[in-house]
Design a protein around this motif. Structure first.
Motif, PDB file in Angstrom:
ATOM      1  N   THR A   1     -27.548  46.025  37.656  1.00  0.00           N
ATOM      2  CA  THR A   1     -27.341  45.016  38.397  1.00  0.00           C
ATOM      3  C   THR A   1     -27.892  45.608  40.007  1.00  0.00           C
ATOM      4  O   THR A   1     -28.651  45.098  40.709  1.00  0.00           O
ATOM      5  N   GLU A   2     -27.364  46.894  40.609  1.00  0.00           N
ATOM      6  CA  GLU A   2     -27.699  47.631  41.525  1.00  0.00           C
ATOM      7  C   GLU A   2     -29.195  48.026  41.550  1.00  0.00           C
ATOM      8  O   GLU A   2     -29.925  47.858  42.602  1.00  0.00           O
ATOM      9  N   LEU A   3     -29.580  48.404  40.302  1.00  0.00           N
ATOM     10  CA  LEU A   3     -31.156  48.617  40.328  1.00  0.00           C
ATOM     11  C   LEU A   3     -31.999  47.495  40.277  1.00  0.00           C
ATOM     12  O   LEU A   3     -32.833  47.821  41.266  1.00  0.00           O
ATOM     13  N   VAL A   4     -31.715  46.492  39.834  1.00  0.00           N
ATOM     14  CA  VAL A   4     -32.407  45.436  39.949  1.00  0.00           C
ATOM     15  C   VAL A   4     -32.298  44.678  41.319  1.00  0.00           C
ATOM     16  O   VAL A   4     -33.586  44.560  41.801  1.00  0.00           O
ATOM     17  N   GLU A   5     -31.296  44.796  41.840  1.00  0.00           N
ATOM     18  CA  GLU A   5     -31.008  44.447  43.273  1.00  0.00           C
ATOM     19  C   GLU A   5     -32.078  45.197  44.362  1.00  0.00           C
ATOM     20  O   GLU A   5     -32.742  44.712  45.296  1.00  0.00           O
ATOM     21  N   GLU A   6     -31.801  46.557  44.009  1.00  0.00           N
ATOM     22  CA  GLU A   6     -32.899  47.257  44.835  1.00  0.00           C
ATOM     23  C   GLU A   6     -34.574  46.795  44.590  1.00  0.00           C
ATOM     24  O   GLU A   6     -35.143  46.954  45.756  1.00  0.00           O
ATOM     25  N   ALA A   7     -34.818  46.747  43.479  1.00  0.00           N
ATOM     26  CA  ALA A   7     -36.034  46.243  43.345  1.00  0.00           C
ATOM     27  C   ALA A   7     -36.499  45.118  43.735  1.00  0.00           C
ATOM     28  O   ALA A   7     -37.709  45.015  44.334  1.00  0.00           O
ATOM     29  N   VAL A   8     -35.377  44.117  43.737  1.00  0.00           N
ATOM     30  CA  VAL A   8     -35.805  42.826  44.522  1.00  0.00           C
ATOM     31  C   VAL A   8     -35.818  43.094  46.105  1.00  0.00           C
ATOM     32  O   VAL A   8     -36.752  42.479  46.473  1.00  0.00           O
ATOM     33  N   GLU A   9     -35.227  43.770  46.606  1.00  0.00           N
ATOM     34  CA  GLU A   9     -35.025  43.954  48.143  1.00  0.00           C
ATOM     35  C   GLU A   9     -36.421  44.754  48.567  1.00  0.00           C
ATOM     36  O   GLU A   9     -37.026  44.431  49.658  1.00  0.00           O
ATOM     37  N   SER A  10     -36.854  45.241  47.601  1.00  0.00           N
ATOM     38  CA  SER A  10     -38.162  46.319  47.873  1.00  0.00           C
ATOM     39  C   SER A  10     -39.320  45.485  47.902  1.00  0.00           C
ATOM     40  O   SER A  10     -40.580  45.881  48.120  1.00  0.00           O
ATOM     41  N   GLY A  11     -39.196  44.388  47.123  1.00  0.00           N
ATOM     42  CA  GLY A  11     -40.368  43.417  46.805  1.00  0.00           C
ATOM     43  C   GLY A  11     -40.927  43.648  45.451  1.00  0.00           C
ATOM     44  O   GLY A  11     -42.012  42.968  45.185  1.00  0.00           O
ATOM     45  N   ASP A  12     -40.632  44.555  44.931  1.00  0.00           N
ATOM     46  CA  ASP A  12     -41.295  44.837  43.613  1.00  0.00           C
ATOM     47  C   ASP A  12     -40.760  44.057  42.386  1.00  0.00           C
ATOM     48  O   ASP A  12     -41.513  44.433  41.360  1.00  0.00           O
ATOM     49  N   ALA A  13     -39.718  43.183  42.451  1.00  0.00           N
ATOM     50  CA  ALA A  13     -39.190  42.478  41.492  1.00  0.00           C
ATOM     51  C   ALA A  13     -38.827  41.257  42.117  1.00  0.00           C
ATOM     52  O   ALA A  13     -38.570  41.004  43.387  1.00  0.00           O
ATOM     53  N   HIS A  14     -38.622  40.264  41.092  1.00  0.00           N
ATOM     54  CA  HIS A  14     -38.293  38.739  41.570  1.00  0.00           C
ATOM     55  C   HIS A  14     -37.228  38.496  40.570  1.00  0.00           C
ATOM     56  O   HIS A  14     -37.413  38.403  39.275  1.00  0.00           O
ATOM     57  N   ALA A  15     -35.942  38.170  41.066  1.00  0.00           N
ATOM     58  CA  ALA A  15     -34.719  37.722  40.310  1.00  0.00           C
ATOM     59  C   ALA A  15     -33.993  37.007  40.888  1.00  0.00           C
ATOM     60  O   ALA A  15     -33.165  37.528  42.154  1.00  0.00           O
ATOM     61  N   ASP A  16     -33.681  35.807  40.569  1.00  0.00           N
ATOM     62  CA  ASP A  16     -32.891  34.834  41.400  1.00  0.00           C
ATOM     63  C   ASP A  16     -31.568  35.197  41.019  1.00  0.00           C
ATOM     64  O   ASP A  16     -30.529  35.148  42.041  1.00  0.00           O
ATOM     65  N   LYS A  17     -31.123  35.862  39.845  1.00  0.00           N
ATOM     66  CA  LYS A  17     -29.889  36.292  39.315  1.00  0.00           C
ATOM     67  C   LYS A  17     -29.930  37.600  39.105  1.00  0.00           C
ATOM     68  O   LYS A  17     -30.076  37.646  37.805  1.00  0.00           O
ATOM     69  N   PRO A  18     -29.961  38.691  39.834  1.00  0.00           N
ATOM     70  CA  PRO A  18     -29.968  39.820  39.453  1.00  0.00           C
ATOM     71  C   PRO A  18     -29.244  40.354  38.474  1.00  0.00           C
ATOM     72  O   PRO A  18     -29.442  40.999  37.602  1.00  0.00           O
ATOM     73  N   ARG A  19     -27.980  40.031  38.304  1.00  0.00           N
ATOM     74  CA  ARG A  19     -26.949  40.563  37.519  1.00  0.00           C
ATOM     75  C   ARG A  19     -27.420  40.032  35.956  1.00  0.00           C
ATOM     76  O   ARG A  19     -27.024  40.561  34.800  1.00  0.00           O
ATOM     77  N   ARG A  20     -27.609  38.565  36.054  1.00  0.00           N
ATOM     78  CA  ARG A  20     -28.146  38.045  34.695  1.00  0.00           C
ATOM     79  C   ARG A  20     -29.471  38.895  34.278  1.00  0.00           C
ATOM     80  O   ARG A  20     -29.615  39.070  33.113  1.00  0.00           O
ATOM     81  N   ALA A  21     -30.394  39.293  35.056  1.00  0.00           N
ATOM     82  CA  ALA A  21     -31.513  39.791  34.821  1.00  0.00           C
ATOM     83  C   ALA A  21     -31.225  41.096  34.200  1.00  0.00           C
ATOM     84  O   ALA A  21     -31.896  41.875  33.322  1.00  0.00           O
ATOM     85  N   ALA A  22     -30.181  41.916  34.983  1.00  0.00           N
ATOM     86  CA  ALA A  22     -29.990  43.285  34.425  1.00  0.00           C
ATOM     87  C   ALA A  22     -29.266  43.155  33.186  1.00  0.00           C
ATOM     88  O   ALA A  22     -29.561  44.103  32.360  1.00  0.00           O
ATOM     89  N   SER A  23     -28.537  42.075  32.725  1.00  0.00           N
ATOM     90  CA  SER A  23     -27.833  42.123  31.273  1.00  0.00           C
ATOM     91  C   SER A  23     -28.767  41.631  30.138  1.00  0.00           C
ATOM     92  O   SER A  23     -29.010  42.589  29.291  1.00  0.00           O
ATOM     93  N   LEU A  24     -29.847  41.181  30.817  1.00  0.00           N
ATOM     94  CA  LEU A  24     -30.998  40.886  29.739  1.00  0.00           C
ATOM     95  C   LEU A  24     -31.796  42.346  29.433  1.00  0.00           C
ATOM     96  O   LEU A  24     -32.181  42.683  28.457  1.00  0.00           O
ATOM     97  N   VAL A  25     -31.907  43.060  30.754  1.00  0.00           N
ATOM     98  CA  VAL A  25     -32.696  44.195  30.432  1.00  0.00           C
ATOM     99  C   VAL A  25     -32.066  45.113  29.669  1.00  0.00           C
ATOM    100  O   VAL A  25     -32.449  45.823  28.628  1.00  0.00           O
ATOM    101  N   MET A  26     -30.636  45.311  29.893  1.00  0.00           N
ATOM    102  CA  MET A  26     -29.651  46.129  29.022  1.00  0.00           C
ATOM    103  C   MET A  26     -29.751  45.685  27.532  1.00  0.00           C
ATOM    104  O   MET A  26     -29.912  46.568  26.791  1.00  0.00           O
ATOM    105  N   GLN A  27     -29.543  44.563  27.368  1.00  0.00           N
ATOM    106  CA  GLN A  27     -29.614  44.180  25.828  1.00  0.00           C
ATOM    107  C   GLN A  27     -30.792  44.158  25.048  1.00  0.00           C
ATOM    108  O   GLN A  27     -30.923  44.537  24.093  1.00  0.00           O
ATOM    109  N   THR A  28     -32.011  43.883  26.192  1.00  0.00           N
ATOM    110  CA  THR A  28     -33.419  44.498  25.253  1.00  0.00           C
ATOM    111  C   THR A  28     -33.628  45.846  25.125  1.00  0.00           C
ATOM    112  O   THR A  28     -33.666  46.220  23.720  1.00  0.00           O
ATOM    113  N   ALA A  29     -32.975  46.685  25.702  1.00  0.00           N
ATOM    114  CA  ALA A  29     -33.187  48.358  25.422  1.00  0.00           C
ATOM    115  C   ALA A  29     -32.101  48.612  24.326  1.00  0.00           C
ATOM    116  O   ALA A  29     -32.512  49.319  23.492  1.00  0.00           O
TER     117      ALA A  29
END
Length: 220
Positions: free
Chosen positions: A157-185
């Motif tokens: 979640t921290e990593l996704v939030e950092e990417a969003v803050e830098s403008g490199d990523a877009h996620a309205d719900k960073p924790r949910r996006a992080a969960s999906l990334v983890m499950q995929t891997a």
């Protein structure tokens, strides 16, 4: 009305004695627990599976069955402890490896690669994240599995939030996006691969990352 007399304060020497006794008892309990965990890990390494008995753990740890049940309800709780410990170590290793990277998206890429590699089954021995046991637990103890994943989920979640803050990523719900990334891997690493003619081709860590990157950035 008469005031209730205050409880006398225990002498300082008595407080120190109680504290020493409590610390010693806690240390002994921690050492016994660690021996049970080490014994279970040795059995997993020797057998390449979690198919062992509580009695085998007790004998290998050179402790008593009574002591085992003072600390664990049964084998499932012992394995849950191992699983949670493995996930905690995984989170620490990934955090250490991603810290030197300057770009948030690069940190997330390294995290996905590492989690994928850690989750892959290893022929002849148990996966570091006990993937076969994890799949069983999802059906029998889903809440405990979710709790065990919290350190990893917090990190991603921290990593996704950092990417969003830098403008490199877009996620309205960073924790949910992080969960999906983890499950995929994690779950992709456990699959036999993608059918290709008469054989199956294992999905690579790079392919998993490209898929996840497209999900969080909206770019392919």
């Amino acid at each position: 009305m008469n005031a209730v007399p205050a409880e006398p304060t225990p002498p300082v020497w008595r407080q120190r004695a109680i504290e020493r006794s409590t610390r010693a008892a806690t240390l002994r309990a921690e050492q016994r627990i660690e021996r049970f965990l080490e014994a279970a890990q040795e059995l997993i390494a020797a057998k390449g599976t979690t198919d062992f008995t509580v009695q085998e753990v007790v004998e290998r740890s050179k402790q008593s069955l009574r002591s085992f049940y003072q600390h664990f309800d049964g084998k499932h709780e012992l394995l849950l402890a191992l699983f949670e410990d493995a996930l905690g170590r995984s989170a620490d290793e990934i955090r250490t490896a991603t810290a030197p990277k300057k770009k948030p998206l690069e940190r997330l890429r390294v995290a996905v690669h590492m989690l994928y590699e850690q989750s892959m089954p290893r022929p002849g021995r148990q996966s570091p994240l006990f993937t076969d046991f994890a799949m069983q637990l999802l059906g029998t103890h889903p809440e405990q599995v979710a709790t065990a994943h919290v350190p990893l989920l917090d990190l991603f979640t921290e990593l996704v939030e950092e990417a969003v803050e830098s403008g490199d990523a877009h996620a309205d719900k960073p924790r949910r996006a992080a969960s999906l990334v983890m499950q995929t891997a994690m779950f992709t690493a456990q699959t036999p691969g993608v059918p290709s003619g008469s054989t199956s081709t294992q999905v690579s860590a790079d392919e998993v990352w490209e898929f996840c990157r497209g999900g969080v950035t909206g770019r392919t």
